[in-house]
Design a protein around this motif. Structure first.
Motif, PDB file in Angstrom:
ATOM      1  N   GLY A  25      -0.323  17.927  12.196  1.00  0.00           N
ATOM      2  CA  GLY A  25       0.134  18.955  12.839  1.00  0.00           C
ATOM      3  C   GLY A  25       1.418  18.549  13.512  1.00  0.00           C
ATOM      4  N   PRO A  26       2.204  19.620  14.014  1.00  0.00           N
ATOM      5  CA  PRO A  26       3.354  19.583  14.636  1.00  0.00           C
ATOM      6  C   PRO A  26       3.556  18.734  15.906  1.00  0.00           C
ATOM      7  N   GLN A  27       2.451  18.129  16.483  1.00  0.00           N
ATOM      8  CA  GLN A  27       2.696  17.388  17.565  1.00  0.00           C
ATOM      9  C   GLN A  27       2.479  15.892  16.934  1.00  0.00           C
ATOM     10  N   ALA A  28       2.190  15.477  15.948  1.00  0.00           N
ATOM     11  CA  ALA A  28       1.840  14.069  15.708  1.00  0.00           C
ATOM     12  C   ALA A  28       2.920  13.833  14.506  1.00  0.00           C
ATOM     13  N   SER A  29       2.880  12.439  14.397  1.00  0.00           N
ATOM     14  CA  SER A  29       3.777  11.933  13.622  1.00  0.00           C
ATOM     15  C   SER A  29       3.359  10.236  13.392  1.00  0.00           C
ATOM     16  N   VAL A  30       4.071   9.641  12.379  1.00  0.00           N
ATOM     17  CA  VAL A  30       4.064   8.293  12.245  1.00  0.00           C
ATOM     18  C   VAL A  30       5.231   7.471  12.469  1.00  0.00           C
ATOM     19  N   ARG A  31       4.972   6.216  12.814  1.00  0.00           N
ATOM     20  CA  ARG A  31       6.351   5.652  13.245  1.00  0.00           C
ATOM     21  C   ARG A  31       6.276   4.083  12.709  1.00  0.00           C
ATOM     22  N   LEU A  32       6.935   3.701  11.579  1.00  0.00           N
ATOM     23  CA  LEU A  32       6.871   2.766  10.968  1.00  0.00           C
ATOM     24  C   LEU A  32       7.486   1.514  11.768  1.00  0.00           C
ATOM     25  N   VAL A  33       6.853   0.288  11.832  1.00  0.00           N
ATOM     26  CA  VAL A  33       7.278  -0.898  12.339  1.00  0.00           C
ATOM     27  C   VAL A  33       7.670  -1.898  11.467  1.00  0.00           C
ATOM     28  N   MET A  34       8.858  -2.681  11.250  1.00  0.00           N
ATOM     29  CA  MET A  34       9.115  -3.677  10.270  1.00  0.00           C
ATOM     30  C   MET A  34       9.828  -4.732  10.834  1.00  0.00           C
ATOM     31  N   THR A  35       9.956  -5.665  10.037  1.00  0.00           N
ATOM     32  CA  THR A  35      10.868  -6.940  10.569  1.00  0.00           C
ATOM     33  C   THR A  35      11.933  -6.951   9.220  1.00  0.00           C
ATOM     34  N   PRO A  36      13.101  -7.292   9.709  1.00  0.00           N
ATOM     35  CA  PRO A  36      14.113  -7.405   8.805  1.00  0.00           C
ATOM     36  C   PRO A  36      14.166  -8.270   7.499  1.00  0.00           C
ATOM     37  N   GLU A  37      13.032  -8.034   6.768  1.00  0.00           N
ATOM     38  CA  GLU A  37      12.849  -9.200   5.393  1.00  0.00           C
ATOM     39  C   GLU A  37      12.602  -8.121   4.260  1.00  0.00           C
ATOM     40  N   SER A  38      13.196  -8.547   3.250  1.00  0.00           N
ATOM     41  CA  SER A  38      13.141  -7.940   2.102  1.00  0.00           C
ATOM     42  C   SER A  38      11.832  -7.347   1.738  1.00  0.00           C
ATOM     43  N   VAL A  39      10.675  -8.267   1.760  1.00  0.00           N
ATOM     44  CA  VAL A  39       9.409  -7.861   1.355  1.00  0.00           C
ATOM     45  C   VAL A  39       8.726  -6.885   2.269  1.00  0.00           C
ATOM     46  N   VAL A  40       9.047  -7.143   3.664  1.00  0.00           N
ATOM     47  CA  VAL A  40       8.696  -6.156   4.589  1.00  0.00           C
ATOM     48  C   VAL A  40       9.261  -4.590   4.347  1.00  0.00           C
ATOM     49  N   LEU A  41      10.523  -4.705   4.127  1.00  0.00           N
ATOM     50  CA  LEU A  41      11.492  -3.393   3.792  1.00  0.00           C
ATOM     51  C   LEU A  41      10.827  -2.674   2.883  1.00  0.00           C
ATOM     52  N   ALA A  42      10.540  -3.498   1.695  1.00  0.00           N
ATOM     53  CA  ALA A  42      10.025  -2.766   0.531  1.00  0.00           C
ATOM     54  C   ALA A  42       8.504  -2.086   0.876  1.00  0.00           C
ATOM     55  N   GLU A  43       7.845  -2.618   1.570  1.00  0.00           N
ATOM     56  CA  GLU A  43       6.383  -2.101   1.913  1.00  0.00           C
ATOM     57  C   GLU A  43       6.862  -0.712   2.826  1.00  0.00           C
ATOM     58  N   ALA A  44       7.510  -0.875   3.602  1.00  0.00           N
ATOM     59  CA  ALA A  44       7.730   0.181   4.696  1.00  0.00           C
ATOM     60  C   ALA A  44       8.556   1.458   4.060  1.00  0.00           C
ATOM     61  N   ARG A  45       9.056   1.069   2.874  1.00  0.00           N
ATOM     62  CA  ARG A  45       9.824   2.114   1.951  1.00  0.00           C
ATOM     63  C   ARG A  45       8.670   3.052   1.239  1.00  0.00           C
ATOM     64  N   ARG A  46       7.772   1.950   0.524  1.00  0.00           N
ATOM     65  CA  ARG A  46       6.549   2.640  -0.136  1.00  0.00           C
ATOM     66  C   ARG A  46       5.699   3.559   0.976  1.00  0.00           C
ATOM     67  N   SER A  47       5.507   2.923   2.102  1.00  0.00           N
ATOM     68  CA  SER A  47       4.795   3.627   3.263  1.00  0.00           C
ATOM     69  C   SER A  47       5.483   5.211   3.395  1.00  0.00           C
ATOM     70  N   TYR A  48       6.891   4.933   3.794  1.00  0.00           N
ATOM     71  CA  TYR A  48       7.401   6.383   3.967  1.00  0.00           C
ATOM     72  C   TYR A  48       7.011   7.413   2.920  1.00  0.00           C
ATOM     73  N   THR A  49       7.318   6.688   1.571  1.00  0.00           N
ATOM     74  CA  THR A  49       6.974   7.904   0.384  1.00  0.00           C
ATOM     75  C   THR A  49       5.505   8.205   0.576  1.00  0.00           C
ATOM     76  N   THR A  50       4.552   7.440   0.664  1.00  0.00           N
ATOM     77  CA  THR A  50       3.208   7.652   0.372  1.00  0.00           C
ATOM     78  C   THR A  50       2.650   8.647   1.814  1.00  0.00           C
ATOM     79  N   LEU A  51       3.180   8.226   3.005  1.00  0.00           N
ATOM     80  CA  LEU A  51       2.941   9.034   4.218  1.00  0.00           C
ATOM     81  C   LEU A  51       3.326  10.559   3.669  1.00  0.00           C
TER      82      LEU A  51
END
Length: 389
Positions: free
Chosen positions: A203-229
């Motif tokens: 709904g309009p009042q809800a959202s997801v916030r991604l938390v990551m650390t500056p590591e290549s493997v973690v960034l790759a997962e964050a990008r995939r999560s953004y796409t899938t969400l």
């Protein structure tokens, strides 16, 4: 009521950032609840206090809860589990082993989100912040209501009618008890509750916030999560880069880490265009307790509003054209080669990697055919045209 979900790869500091955001919201006068649906609860550690299965007051306007997933499981799964136990008993399975077999892996985490529904229905909260499980579990959880909906609409009604009509014959022939109406009722009730959760979180009042650390493997997962969400219709409203080394590195070893992190951070900034990108530096001491968490959150968000409502308009939209319509679905970070598209009756089947979503077409478009599709600027655009013309 503002609802914020925090997720990220295990070990990135997701619970700490979620707790800090909740503490900052409460400090601003919002009646705030932060609840953990992660099986490995750590909110109590972050706040340095005991937190129970019911909302526990931590500070003024701030409450925390570590959901008792087992209790929710027993409440929502009891009728189904009792039936399965009867079947396994007839099959001669040891009762202890049968009890283990009737617990679906991951079901407890899924049912824990039903607590969010109860709090939303009860009201009384300005802000609810959810400390979710790591991304892989969260993505499976958020995809479940829609997948279960497909089963409920197409399979369960037929299955229920067949079993009801042939129960005496099937029970005698198969030698095992057939499910009673209470079992089907329990499945339908569970689906309805999960569908309410999905509606809340998309709904309009809800959202997801991604938390990551500056590591290549973690960034790759964050990008995939953004796409899938985005694929499943959930808004991502920002990214928090946590545990960044300060620039004033005092030795060659730390200077190397700073340089490596700077490279990943530059790539991360380009990976989430249009999203707020907050940074949290490595602190001299672990932020534990309300005061330390408020200080952390203030440093992270600066002058921005951590509770700002995401932009209107969901990831999925339909625009009418002179020849039909164009269906658009936001899929950040993908190209046309990453997407598989198929038509199945009144549904579009969109597959990205290992995730698949069934998009039910609006009633007015069911007679239209897919005339073409492309991915442009992070958006899947499907052109629909009248199949009778």
């Amino acid at each position: 009521m503002r609802i914020l979900l925090f997720t990220g790869k295990g070990g990135v500091g997701k619970s700490t950032v979620a707790a800090g955001t909740a503490a900052l919201a409460a400090a601003a006068g919002h009646r705030t609840l932060v609840l953990s649906t992660d099986a490995a609860h750590s909110l109590a550690d972050a706040f340095a206090t005991t937190i129970g299965a019911e909302p526990t007051q931590i500070a003024e306007s701030l409450y925390a809860q570590q959901v008792d997933a087992q209790l929710r499981f027993e409440q929502s799964w009891a009728d189904i589990q009792h039936y399965l136990l009867r079947v396994l008993d007839v099959a001669g399975v040891d009762p202890v082993a049968a009890a283990e077999l009737t617990v679906i892996p991951g079901a407890e985490e899924v049912l824990a989100l039903l607590e969010l529904r109860l709090h939303a229905l009860a009201g009384g909260w300005d802000v609810i912040i959810v400390d979710c499980a790591p991304t892989a579990e969260t993505l499976r959880l958020l995809a479940l209501p829609e997948a279960l909906g497909w089963y409920m609409q197409r399979v369960l009604p037929v299955e229920r009618r067949v079993v009801k009509a042939l129960r005496p014959v099937l029970s005698k022939a198969a030698g095992v008890p057939m499910p009673e109406d209470t079992v089907f009722d329990a499945v339908e009730r569970l689906h309805a509750e999960l569908e309410e959760v999905r509606a809340l979180l998309s709904g309009p009042q809800a959202s997801v916030r991604l938390v990551m650390t500056p590591e290549s493997v973690v960034l790759a997962e964050a990008r995939r999560s953004y796409t899938t969400l985005s694929l499943f219709g959930y808004r991502v409203d920002g990214v928090v880069a946590n545990r960044i080394f300060p620039d004033d590195a005092g030795d060659e070893w730390r200077a190397g880490w700073v340089a490596a992190q700077d490279t990943v951070l530059a790539e991360a900034g380009a990976s989430f265009p249009g999203l707020p990108f907050w940074r949290s530096v490595y602190r001299a001491a672990e932020p534990v307790g309300v005061e330390a968490l408020v200080e952390l959150a203030r440093d992270v968000y600066g002058d921005s509003d951590p509770l700002a409502t995401p932009a209107r308009g969901g990831p999925f939209k339909v625009v009418r054209t002179s020849r039909g319509a164009v269906l658009s679905l936001r899929l950040p970070g993908v190209t046309s080669a990453d997407v598989d598209l198929a038509r199945n009756g009144d549904e579009l089947v969109v597959t990205v990697g290992s995730y698949r979503r069934l998009l039910t077409l609006p009633a007015g478009l069911t007679r239209y055919r897919v005339a073409g599709a492309r991915v442009q600027d992070g958006e899947l655009q499907v052109r629909m045209e009248d199949g009778t013309s």
